[in-house]
Motif scaffolding. Sequence first.
Motif, PDB file in Angstrom:
ATOM      1  N   ILE A  80       2.473 -14.499 -16.052  1.00 47.90           N
ATOM      2  CA  ILE A  80       1.916 -13.766 -17.183  1.00 47.90           C
ATOM      3  C   ILE A  80       1.005 -12.631 -16.717  1.00 47.90           C
ATOM      4  CG2 ILE A  80      -0.042 -15.318 -17.556  1.00 47.90           C
ATOM      5  CD1 ILE A  80       2.056 -13.700 -20.319  1.00 47.90           C
ATOM      6  N   GLU A  81       0.228 -12.844 -15.686  1.00 46.25           N
ATOM      7  CA  GLU A  81      -0.678 -11.798 -15.196  1.00 46.25           C
ATOM      8  C   GLU A  81       0.103 -10.587 -14.683  1.00 46.25           C
ATOM      9  OE1 GLU A  81      -4.395 -11.164 -12.103  1.00 46.25           O
ATOM     10  OE2 GLU A  81      -3.413 -13.111 -12.206  1.00 46.25           O
ATOM     11  N   GLU A  82       1.176 -10.837 -13.956  1.00 50.22           N
ATOM     12  CA  GLU A  82       1.998  -9.752 -13.424  1.00 50.22           C
ATOM     13  C   GLU A  82       2.709  -8.994 -14.552  1.00 50.22           C
ATOM     14  OE1 GLU A  82       0.978 -12.589 -10.405  1.00 50.22           O
ATOM     15  OE2 GLU A  82       2.125 -12.937 -12.224  1.00 50.22           O
ATOM     16  N   VAL A  83       3.204  -9.727 -15.528  1.00 57.33           N
ATOM     17  CA  VAL A  83       3.895  -9.092 -16.651  1.00 57.33           C
ATOM     18  C   VAL A  83       2.905  -8.276 -17.484  1.00 57.33           C
ATOM     19  CG1 VAL A  83       5.170  -9.527 -18.794  1.00 57.33           C
ATOM     20  CG2 VAL A  83       5.779 -10.753 -16.703  1.00 57.33           C
ATOM     21  N   THR A  98       0.826  -1.205   0.000  1.00 57.51           N
ATOM     22  CA  THR A  98       0.000   0.000   0.000  1.00 57.51           C
ATOM     23  C   THR A  98       0.864   1.260   0.000  1.00 57.51           C
ATOM     24  OG1 THR A  98      -0.181   0.048   2.411  1.00 57.51           O
ATOM     25  CG2 THR A  98      -1.883  -1.171   1.186  1.00 57.51           C
ATOM     26  N   ARG A  99       2.135   1.111   0.336  1.00 57.14           N
ATOM     27  CA  ARG A  99       3.049   2.257   0.348  1.00 57.14           C
ATOM     28  C   ARG A  99       3.847   2.387  -0.953  1.00 57.14           C
ATOM     29  NH1 ARG A  99       4.866   3.820   6.111  1.00 57.14           N
ATOM     30  NH2 ARG A  99       5.985   5.244   4.774  1.00 57.14           N
ATOM     31  N   LEU A 100       3.705   1.400  -1.841  1.00 58.15           N
ATOM     32  CA  LEU A 100       4.404   1.458  -3.127  1.00 58.15           C
ATOM     33  C   LEU A 100       3.632   2.331  -4.110  1.00 58.15           C
ATOM     34  CD1 LEU A 100       5.510  -2.237  -3.734  1.00 58.15           C
ATOM     35  CD2 LEU A 100       6.958  -0.304  -3.114  1.00 58.15           C
ATOM     36  N   ASP A 101       4.349   3.170  -4.785  1.00 58.02           N
ATOM     37  CA  ASP A 101       3.777   4.004  -5.839  1.00 58.02           C
ATOM     38  C   ASP A 101       4.384   3.531  -7.157  1.00 58.02           C
ATOM     39  OD1 ASP A 101       4.413   6.622  -7.631  1.00 58.02           O
ATOM     40  OD2 ASP A 101       2.462   6.770  -6.629  1.00 58.02           O
ATOM     41  N   PRO A 102       3.568   3.040  -8.089  1.00 59.32           N
ATOM     42  CA  PRO A 102       4.125   2.507  -9.333  1.00 59.32           C
ATOM     43  C   PRO A 102       5.039   3.474 -10.079  1.00 59.32           C
ATOM     44  CG  PRO A 102       1.865   1.827  -9.118  1.00 59.32           C
ATOM     45  CD  PRO A 102       2.119   2.823  -8.008  1.00 59.32           C
ATOM     46  N   LYS A 103       4.749   4.740 -10.047  1.00 56.20           N
ATOM     47  CA  LYS A 103       5.605   5.704 -10.744  1.00 56.20           C
ATOM     48  C   LYS A 103       6.915   5.930  -9.981  1.00 56.20           C
ATOM     49  CE  LYS A 103       5.696  10.164 -12.949  1.00 56.20           C
ATOM     50  NZ  LYS A 103       4.913  11.264 -13.447  1.00 56.20           N
ATOM     51  N   ARG A 104       6.818   6.253  -8.720  1.00 52.62           N
ATOM     52  CA  ARG A 104       7.993   6.561  -7.904  1.00 52.62           C
ATOM     53  C   ARG A 104       8.885   5.334  -7.700  1.00 52.62           C
ATOM     54  NH1 ARG A 104       5.938   7.385  -2.462  1.00 52.62           N
ATOM     55  NH2 ARG A 104       6.237   5.141  -2.370  1.00 52.62           N
ATOM     56  N   ASP A 105       8.285   4.171  -7.543  1.00 52.81           N
ATOM     57  CA  ASP A 105       9.024   2.962  -7.190  1.00 52.81           C
ATOM     58  C   ASP A 105       9.208   1.988  -8.353  1.00 52.81           C
ATOM     59  OD1 ASP A 105       9.144   3.824  -4.457  1.00 52.81           O
ATOM     60  OD2 ASP A 105       7.075   3.164  -4.199  1.00 52.81           O
ATOM     61  N   ALA A 106       9.164   2.502  -9.565  1.00 50.25           N
ATOM     62  CA  ALA A 106       9.281   1.633 -10.749  1.00 50.25           C
ATOM     63  C   ALA A 106      10.562   0.817 -10.748  1.00 50.25           C
ATOM     64  CB  ALA A 106       9.192   2.469 -12.023  1.00 50.25           C
ATOM     65  N   ASN A 107      11.669   1.391 -10.296  1.00 52.93           N
ATOM     66  CA  ASN A 107      12.943   0.662 -10.306  1.00 52.93           C
ATOM     67  C   ASN A 107      12.991  -0.453  -9.268  1.00 52.93           C
ATOM     68  OD1 ASN A 107      13.806   2.292 -12.376  1.00 52.93           O
ATOM     69  ND2 ASN A 107      15.070   3.585 -11.087  1.00 52.93           N
ATOM     70  N   PHE A 108      12.072  -0.465  -8.332  1.00 47.36           N
ATOM     71  CA  PHE A 108      11.927  -1.562  -7.374  1.00 47.36           C
ATOM     72  C   PHE A 108      10.903  -2.573  -7.880  1.00 47.36           C
ATOM     73  CE2 PHE A 108       9.539  -3.419  -3.819  1.00 47.36           C
ATOM     74  CZ  PHE A 108      10.559  -4.114  -3.189  1.00 47.36           C
ATOM     75  N   ILE A 109       9.834  -2.079  -8.448  1.00 48.44           N
ATOM     76  CA  ILE A 109       8.723  -2.928  -8.884  1.00 48.44           C
ATOM     77  C   ILE A 109       9.085  -3.747 -10.123  1.00 48.44           C
ATOM     78  CG2 ILE A 109       6.383  -2.851  -9.840  1.00 48.44           C
ATOM     79  CD1 ILE A 109       5.945  -0.378  -7.966  1.00 48.44           C
ATOM     80  N   LEU A 110       9.677  -3.116 -11.123  1.00 44.89           N
ATOM     81  CA  LEU A 110       9.951  -3.813 -12.382  1.00 44.89           C
ATOM     82  C   LEU A 110      10.824  -5.055 -12.237  1.00 44.89           C
ATOM     83  CD1 LEU A 110      10.149  -0.934 -14.990  1.00 44.89           C
ATOM     84  CD2 LEU A 110       8.616  -2.904 -15.000  1.00 44.89           C
ATOM     85  N   PRO A 111      11.959  -5.005 -11.525  1.00 45.59           N
ATOM     86  CA  PRO A 111      12.738  -6.245 -11.447  1.00 45.59           C
ATOM     87  C   PRO A 111      12.000  -7.377 -10.752  1.00 45.59           C
ATOM     88  CG  PRO A 111      13.747  -4.522 -10.105  1.00 45.59           C
ATOM     89  CD  PRO A 111      12.642  -3.898 -10.893  1.00 45.59           C
TER      90      PRO A 111
END
Length: 101
Positions: free
Chosen positions: A39-42, A18-31
Motif C-alpha cells: 500500500i505504501e508503494e502504491v 539513485t539512477r532512476l528518474d521517476p519521469k524518464r523511467d516510469a515504464n520500468f517503475i510502474l510495473p
Amino acid sequence: MPSIPKRLRWVFWDVDTTRLDPKRDANFILPRILEFGGIEEVRWAISTYGLEEIHRFLRDVGHPELSGRTLKFWRAALKAKDEPWANPSAWRRTSAAPWVD
C-alpha cells in the motif's frame, strides 16, 4: 518529479535506484510498484504519477511482468472492465516458471 524514496527501494533490489528518474523511467517503475509493491508503494505511485497516468500506462504500454490478478485489480479500481489494454507479445508472456499465472 521526486526521486524514489529510500523506504521504497526494496522493490528495485536489482538496480541502482539513485539512477532512476521517476519521469524518464516510469515504464520500468510502474510495473514493479503495481505488481510487487504494498500500500505504501502504491500510494507513492498514485501521488507521483496520478491515477490517469497509471491508467494510461496499463492501457497503452503494459508489461509482461504484470500478473492477471494485478490487472484485474487495476481494471476494477480504474473502472476499466471492458476497455482494451496493452497486451505484451505472446513470447514475452510465456515462461516455464511455476509462479507465473
